[in-house]
Scaffold this motif. Structure first.
Motif, PDB file in Angstrom:
ATOM      1  N   ASN A 163      73.977  28.979 -41.894  1.00 43.24           N
ATOM      2  CA  ASN A 163      72.798  28.469 -41.200  1.00 43.24           C
ATOM      3  C   ASN A 163      72.251  27.210 -41.867  1.00 43.24           C
ATOM      4  N   ARG A 164      72.275  27.177 -43.182  1.00 46.59           N
ATOM      5  CA  ARG A 164      71.702  26.032 -43.901  1.00 46.59           C
ATOM      6  C   ARG A 164      72.466  24.730 -43.639  1.00 46.59           C
ATOM      7  N   ASP A 165      73.704  24.839 -43.163  1.00 47.18           N
ATOM      8  CA  ASP A 165      74.528  23.658 -42.919  1.00 47.18           C
ATOM      9  C   ASP A 165      74.475  23.183 -41.470  1.00 47.18           C
ATOM     10  N   VAL A 166      73.639  23.821 -40.658  1.00 48.52           N
ATOM     11  CA  VAL A 166      73.504  23.421 -39.254  1.00 48.52           C
ATOM     12  C   VAL A 166      72.566  22.221 -39.160  1.00 48.52           C
ATOM     13  N   GLU A 167      73.056  21.107 -38.647  1.00 50.61           N
ATOM     14  CA  GLU A 167      72.192  19.958 -38.384  1.00 50.61           C
ATOM     15  C   GLU A 167      71.535  20.088 -37.011  1.00 50.61           C
ATOM     16  N   LYS A 168      72.311  20.514 -36.022  1.00 51.92           N
ATOM     17  CA  LYS A 168      71.767  20.640 -34.671  1.00 51.92           C
ATOM     18  C   LYS A 168      72.557  21.698 -33.900  1.00 51.92           C
ATOM     19  N   ALA A 169      71.844  22.607 -33.258  1.00 46.85           N
ATOM     20  CA  ALA A 169      72.449  23.562 -32.330  1.00 46.85           C
ATOM     21  C   ALA A 169      72.005  23.155 -30.927  1.00 46.85           C
ATOM     22  N   LEU A 229      66.394  29.066 -36.356  1.00 47.35           N
ATOM     23  CA  LEU A 229      66.519  27.614 -36.429  1.00 47.35           C
ATOM     24  C   LEU A 229      65.216  26.956 -36.004  1.00 47.35           C
ATOM     25  N   GLU A 230      64.780  25.953 -36.759  1.00 48.95           N
ATOM     26  CA  GLU A 230      63.539  25.265 -36.448  1.00 48.95           C
ATOM     27  C   GLU A 230      63.711  24.396 -35.199  1.00 48.95           C
ATOM     28  N   ARG A 233      65.969  21.380 -35.096  1.00 46.72           N
ATOM     29  CA  ARG A 233      67.413  21.609 -35.180  1.00 46.72           C
ATOM     30  C   ARG A 233      67.965  22.205 -33.878  1.00 46.72           C
ATOM     31  N   LEU A 234      67.196  22.091 -32.815  1.00 52.51           N
ATOM     32  CA  LEU A 234      67.607  22.613 -31.508  1.00 52.51           C
ATOM     33  C   LEU A 234      67.510  21.502 -30.471  1.00 52.51           C
ATOM     34  N   ASP A 235      68.436  21.489 -29.530  1.00 55.31           N
ATOM     35  CA  ASP A 235      68.418  20.426 -28.530  1.00 55.31           C
ATOM     36  C   ASP A 235      69.115  20.890 -27.253  1.00 55.31           C
TER      37      ASP A 235
END
Length: 393
Positions: A163-169, A229-230, A233-235
């Motif tokens: 999870n810490r390595d997710v830039e954008k989901a 996820l904040e 970090r979501l789109d």
């Protein structure tokens, strides 16, 4: 091994697709209970088809019709909220939570039992009471699997890293029936036009949420709670072909995506898997035959409901609960031809503004969420009454 299954919302689009998956996997599942809303005959048909042991109708007035339709089958039945809760309480390994709207929140929450798997298709459980709901999921060690195609795809993609390595989901949207329409043309759209989804066959309310793109906004809120996820970090991306359902951009520049043909039986089968994936006789994805996949950024000027949902997610607290309640009332008014298409977003924004100064904390319990929901609905009904075009005729 055979696994027992209860289906909440068995007569809706997700419920019917779930029934298809179960029928295709007769040896894998035993159906304990099915729950429907108001259509006694449709529920009886599903119960017969699946060989369910119990059928519950939420509408108490349909109890006799359900009992008569099941006469001679040996299938038990009941009607009203007590019957729904009886269905939820019955022993089952997995509960498919597919009751649409806020009406599904209480039954879905009641289905949380230690050792159970919840196949979640009721996004309002997380939009309205996400913090409280997920706290109970963790406390009871529930295996929660998303059924929405977008979240199911993200669930797959996120398994590729931490999870810490997710830039954008990113979740995708087909764009709905008005993807290429001008704002002026959309303004005059009827509820029938808004319900004509180009890809998916869903209920009227979800179809209209797809037309306004509110559905994508609600899905962002759902993803926030499901995957921790904040908002930043979501789109969302518009993807008319509906082949890529979700993708993850990693910190090293790699992208992992979940692809499938647009058929809800695919994510349902995935959510119902046990030691191994189910073998489904469905068409296979042929990218060479499709030839091209396209993506665009959503136009939040033509579809302001998406902006409102993003703002509610960032605001946090009870704002997502308020947003959802106001939207349900506004969409119902639009379907009844009491307000126009863009009145939906205006009503939702007005109700959210009414509550914004109070800075209500996120509901700590489902009961608290439902109380806030009802207060927001009252404000939304007043807003609709003030703009009701039928009253001016």
């Amino acid at each position: 091994m055979t696994f027992s299954l209860t289906i909440l919302g068995a007569t809706g689009s997700i419920g019917r697709s779930t029934a298809d998956v179960v029928i295709a996997q007769r040896d894998a599942f035993r159906v304990e209970a099915v729950v429907g809303g108001r259509d006694a005959l449709a529920l009886a048909q599903v119960a017969r088809r699946l060989g369910a042991r119990f059928a519950a109708l939420a509408d108490e007035s349909g109890g006799e019709a359900l009992k008569e339709a099941l006469s001679g089958t040996g299938i038990g039945s009941g009607a009203g909220q007590s019957a729904v809760l009886e269905a939820v309480e019955r022993e089952a390994d997995t509960v498919v939570a597919a009751i649409s709207g806020t009406a599904g929140l209480a039954p879905t929450h009641a289905a949380l039992k230690p050792g159970r798997r919840i196949a979640l298709a009721n996004k309002e459980s997380l939009v309205c009471a996400g913090a409280a709901f997920m706290a109970d999921v963790r406390r009871l060690c529930i295996d929660l699997l998303p059924v929405d195609s977008e979240h199911n795809a993200l669930d797959h993609a996120l398994a590729a890293g931490m999870n810490r390595d997710v830039e954008k989901a990113v979740i995708t949207a087909s764009g709905g029936p008005f993807r290429t329409w001008t704002r002026e043309r959309i303004a005059g759209a009827s509820a029938k036009e808004a319900s004509a989804h180009p890809i998916w066959s869903m209920g009227s309310k979800i179809n209209i949420d797809s037309a306004t793109l509110m559905n994508k906004g609600l899905e962002l809120i759902e993803a926030h709670h499901l995957f921790d996820l904040e908002a930043d970090r979501l789109d969302v991306l518009v993807h008319p072909e509906a082949i890529v359902h979700g993708l993850v951009q990693w910190s090293d520049g790699a992208v992992t995506a979940g692809l499938a043909l647009p058929d809800m039986k695919v994510p349902i089968a995935n959510a119902l898997r046990n030691e191994r994936r189910l073998r489904m006789d469905l068409p296979r994805l042929d990218l060479a035959a499709i030839g091209r996949l396209s993506f665009d950024r959503p136009d939040e000027e033509r579809f302001p409901c998406l902006s409102l949902a993003k703002a509610a997610l960032k605001a946090g607290g009870a704002m997502p609960t308020i947003l959802n309640a106001a939207n349900e009332i506004a969409v119902a008014a639009y379907v009844a031809d009491r307000i126009g298409f863009y009145d939906i977003s205006e009503m939702v924004e007005a109700v959210c503004s009414t509550f914004s100064g109070r800075q209500l904390a996120a509901p700590e319990t489902v009961a608290e969420a439902l109380n806030i929901d009802e207060e927001a609905r009252r404000a939304a009904r007043q807003a609709v009454s003030a703009h009701d075009r039928t009253a001016r005729l």
